[in-house]
Design a protein around this motif. Structure first.
Motif, mmCIF file in Angstrom:
data_model
loop_
_atom_site.group_PDB
_atom_site.id
_atom_site.type_symbol
_atom_site.label_atom_id
_atom_site.label_comp_id
_atom_site.label_asym_id
_atom_site.label_seq_id
_atom_site.Cartn_x
_atom_site.Cartn_y
_atom_site.Cartn_z
ATOM 1 N N SER A 88 -3.178 -21.666 -14.000
ATOM 2 C CA SER A 88 -3.188 -22.655 -12.913
ATOM 3 C C SER A 88 -2.504 -23.967 -13.297
ATOM 4 N N GLU A 89 -2.432 -24.263 -14.577
ATOM 5 C CA GLU A 89 -1.878 -25.556 -15.015
ATOM 6 C C GLU A 89 -0.423 -25.498 -15.462
ATOM 7 N N HIS A 90 0.137 -24.304 -15.608
ATOM 8 C CA HIS A 90 1.504 -24.197 -16.126
ATOM 9 C C HIS A 90 2.371 -23.376 -15.181
ATOM 10 N N GLN A 91 3.622 -23.770 -15.107
ATOM 11 C CA GLN A 91 4.590 -23.043 -14.288
ATOM 12 C C GLN A 91 4.954 -21.730 -14.984
ATOM 13 N N PRO A 92 5.235 -20.693 -14.202
ATOM 14 C CA PRO A 92 5.693 -19.441 -14.814
ATOM 15 C C PRO A 92 6.950 -19.685 -15.636
ATOM 16 N N GLY A 93 7.051 -18.988 -16.736
ATOM 17 C CA GLY A 93 8.216 -19.124 -17.601
ATOM 18 C C GLY A 93 7.851 -18.903 -19.046
ATOM 19 N N PRO A 94 8.813 -19.158 -19.932
ATOM 20 C CA PRO A 94 8.612 -18.865 -21.349
ATOM 21 C C PRO A 94 7.430 -19.600 -21.992
ATOM 22 N N ILE A 95 7.186 -20.833 -21.606
ATOM 23 C CA ILE A 95 6.073 -21.584 -22.203
ATOM 24 C C ILE A 95 4.737 -20.958 -21.781
ATOM 25 N N LEU A 96 4.605 -20.623 -20.520
ATOM 26 C CA LEU A 96 3.375 -19.964 -20.073
ATOM 27 C C LEU A 96 3.222 -18.613 -20.780
ATOM 28 N N ASP A 97 4.315 -17.909 -20.996
ATOM 29 C CA ASP A 97 4.230 -16.636 -21.706
ATOM 30 C C ASP A 97 3.648 -16.824 -23.112
ATOM 31 N N VAL A 98 4.069 -17.875 -23.809
ATOM 32 C CA VAL A 98 3.512 -18.180 -25.134
ATOM 33 C C VAL A 98 2.002 -18.391 -25.017
ATOM 34 N N LEU A 99 1.596 -19.153 -24.013
ATOM 35 C CA LEU A 99 0.176 -19.445 -23.816
ATOM 36 C C LEU A 99 -0.604 -18.183 -23.435
ATOM 37 N N LEU A 100 0.012 -17.313 -22.656
ATOM 38 C CA LEU A 100 -0.651 -16.056 -22.275
ATOM 39 C C LEU A 100 -0.865 -15.157 -23.489
ATOM 40 N N VAL A 101 0.124 -15.098 -24.373
ATOM 41 C CA VAL A 101 -0.040 -14.320 -25.605
ATOM 42 C C VAL A 101 -1.185 -14.907 -26.428
ATOM 43 N N ALA A 102 -1.208 -16.236 -26.552
ATOM 44 C CA ALA A 102 -2.273 -16.883 -27.327
ATOM 45 C C ALA A 102 -3.647 -16.585 -26.719
ATOM 46 N N ALA A 103 -3.744 -16.660 -25.404
ATOM 47 C CA ALA A 103 -5.017 -16.380 -24.726
ATOM 48 C C ALA A 103 -5.424 -14.922 -24.919
ATOM 49 N N ALA A 104 -4.463 -14.018 -24.795
ATOM 50 C CA ALA A 104 -4.754 -12.591 -24.969
ATOM 51 C C ALA A 104 -5.177 -12.305 -26.409
ATOM 52 N N GLN A 105 -4.534 -12.957 -27.370
ATOM 53 C CA GLN A 105 -4.920 -12.730 -28.763
ATOM 54 C C GLN A 105 -6.306 -13.296 -29.062
ATOM 55 N N ALA A 106 -6.673 -14.399 -28.437
ATOM 56 C CA ALA A 106 -8.032 -14.923 -28.617
ATOM 57 C C ALA A 106 -9.051 -13.889 -28.130
ATOM 58 N N ILE A 107 -8.748 -13.253 -27.019
ATOM 59 C CA ILE A 107 -9.628 -12.197 -26.490
ATOM 60 C C ILE A 107 -9.673 -11.016 -27.459
ATOM 61 N N GLU A 108 -8.513 -10.596 -27.942
ATOM 62 C CA GLU A 108 -8.466 -9.472 -28.885
ATOM 63 C C GLU A 108 -9.262 -9.785 -30.148
ATOM 64 N N HIS A 109 -9.143 -11.000 -30.649
ATOM 65 C CA HIS A 109 -9.865 -11.365 -31.877
ATOM 66 C C HIS A 109 -11.377 -11.340 -31.646
ATOM 67 N N HIS A 110 -11.808 -11.783 -30.480
ATOM 68 C CA HIS A 110 -13.232 -11.701 -30.143
ATOM 69 C C HIS A 110 -13.675 -10.240 -30.109
ATOM 70 N N GLU A 111 -12.872 -9.404 -29.484
ATOM 71 C CA GLU A 111 -13.220 -7.989 -29.377
ATOM 72 C C GLU A 111 -13.201 -7.302 -30.745
ATOM 73 N N ILE A 112 -12.251 -7.657 -31.593
ATOM 74 C CA ILE A 112 -12.189 -7.088 -32.942
ATOM 75 C C ILE A 112 -13.475 -7.419 -33.695
ATOM 76 N N ALA A 113 -13.924 -8.656 -33.597
ATOM 77 C CA ALA A 113 -15.165 -9.052 -34.270
ATOM 78 C C ALA A 113 -16.356 -8.276 -33.709
ATOM 79 N N ALA A 114 -16.426 -8.158 -32.398
ATOM 80 C CA ALA A 114 -17.561 -7.471 -31.764
ATOM 81 C C ALA A 114 -17.584 -5.992 -32.129
ATOM 82 N N TYR A 115 -16.436 -5.321 -32.026
ATOM 83 C CA TYR A 115 -16.397 -3.891 -32.335
ATOM 84 C C TYR A 115 -16.598 -3.633 -33.827
ATOM 85 N N GLY A 116 -16.097 -4.521 -34.663
ATOM 86 C CA GLY A 116 -16.314 -4.367 -36.096
ATOM 87 C C GLY A 116 -17.794 -4.446 -36.443
#
Length: 165
Positions: A88-116
Motif C-alpha cells: 500500500s505504501e510503495h508504487q509497483p516496480g523494482p523497489i517494491l519487488d525488493v521489499l516483497l522478496v524481503a517480506a516473503a523471506q521474513a515469512i519463510e524464516h518464521h516458517e523454517i523456525a516453526a517447522y524445525g
C-alpha cells in the motif's frame, strides 16, 4: 510423550496451520503486486506448495489424534500485515519487488523456525511419521528461501539498483 509436550506440539501445529492459511491468502496479493514476471511466478508456484503443506499439517494432526485447527499466530499475522503495508505504501516496480522478496523471506524464516522446532519435538517424542511430514515441509521452506535469495541476487536487486542509478 508427556501431556505438556503433547499440548505444545498440538499448539505449534495449529499455529503453523494458521500461518499456512494466511500464506494462502497473502501469496496471491504478493504475486499481483510484483512487477517482475519471475517473482510473480515464484509466488504463484509457492501457493501450490503451500496447499500441500496445509495437507501435511492435517495429516500430522490426524496422526497425533487431533484435527488441525487454526490457533492465533501473532508473528505470521504481523508478517502478513507488513507485506500488505509495503504494497500500500510503495508504487509497483523494482523497489517494491525488493521489499516483497524481503517480506516473503521474513515469512519463510518464521516458517523454517516453526517447522524445525516441530520436527525436532516430533522426532524426540518418537513420532517419526509426523517428524517426516514436518521435515518435508521444512525442506520446502528452506528451498523457497534459497530460491528467493537467488532471484534477488540475479534479477530483483540488480533491477532496483539500475532504477536507482
Amino acid at each position: 510423550m508427556s501431556e505438556t509436550l503433547s499440548s505444545l506440539m498440538i499448539e505449534k501445529l495449529n499455529q503453523a496451520y494458521t500461518a499456512e492459511k494466511l500464506a494462502l491468502e497473502n501469496l496471491p496479493k504478493l504475486a499481483e503486486a510484483a512487477s517482475s514476471p519471475t517473482l510473480k511466478q515464484a509466488f504463484q508456484n509457492h501457493v501450490q506448495e503451500t496447499q500441500q503443506q496445509v495437507s501435511r499439517l492435517e495429516q500430522a494432526a490426524k496422526q497425533m489424534g487431533t484435527t488441525a485447527e487454526g490457533a492465533p499466530c501473532e508473528a505470521m499475522e504481523g508478517l502478513a500485515a507488513e507485506g500488505q503495508r509495503l504494497i500500500s505504501e510503495h508504487q509497483p516496480g523494482p523497489i517494491l519487488d525488493v521489499l516483497l522478496v524481503a517480506a516473503a523471506q521474513a515469512i519463510e524464516h518464521h516458517e523454517i523456525a516453526a517447522y524445525g522446532t516441530m520436527r525436532s519435538l516430533a522426532a524426540s517424542s518418537g513420532m517419526q511419521e509426523v517428524a517426516d511430514l514436518l521435515g518435508q515441509t521444512l525442506a520446502e521452506e528452506k528451498a523457497t528461501d534459497e530460491k528467493l535469495t537467488a532471484l534477488a541476487e540475479s534479477e530483483i536487486n540488480p533491477a532496483a539498483l539500475q532504477k536507482a542509478a
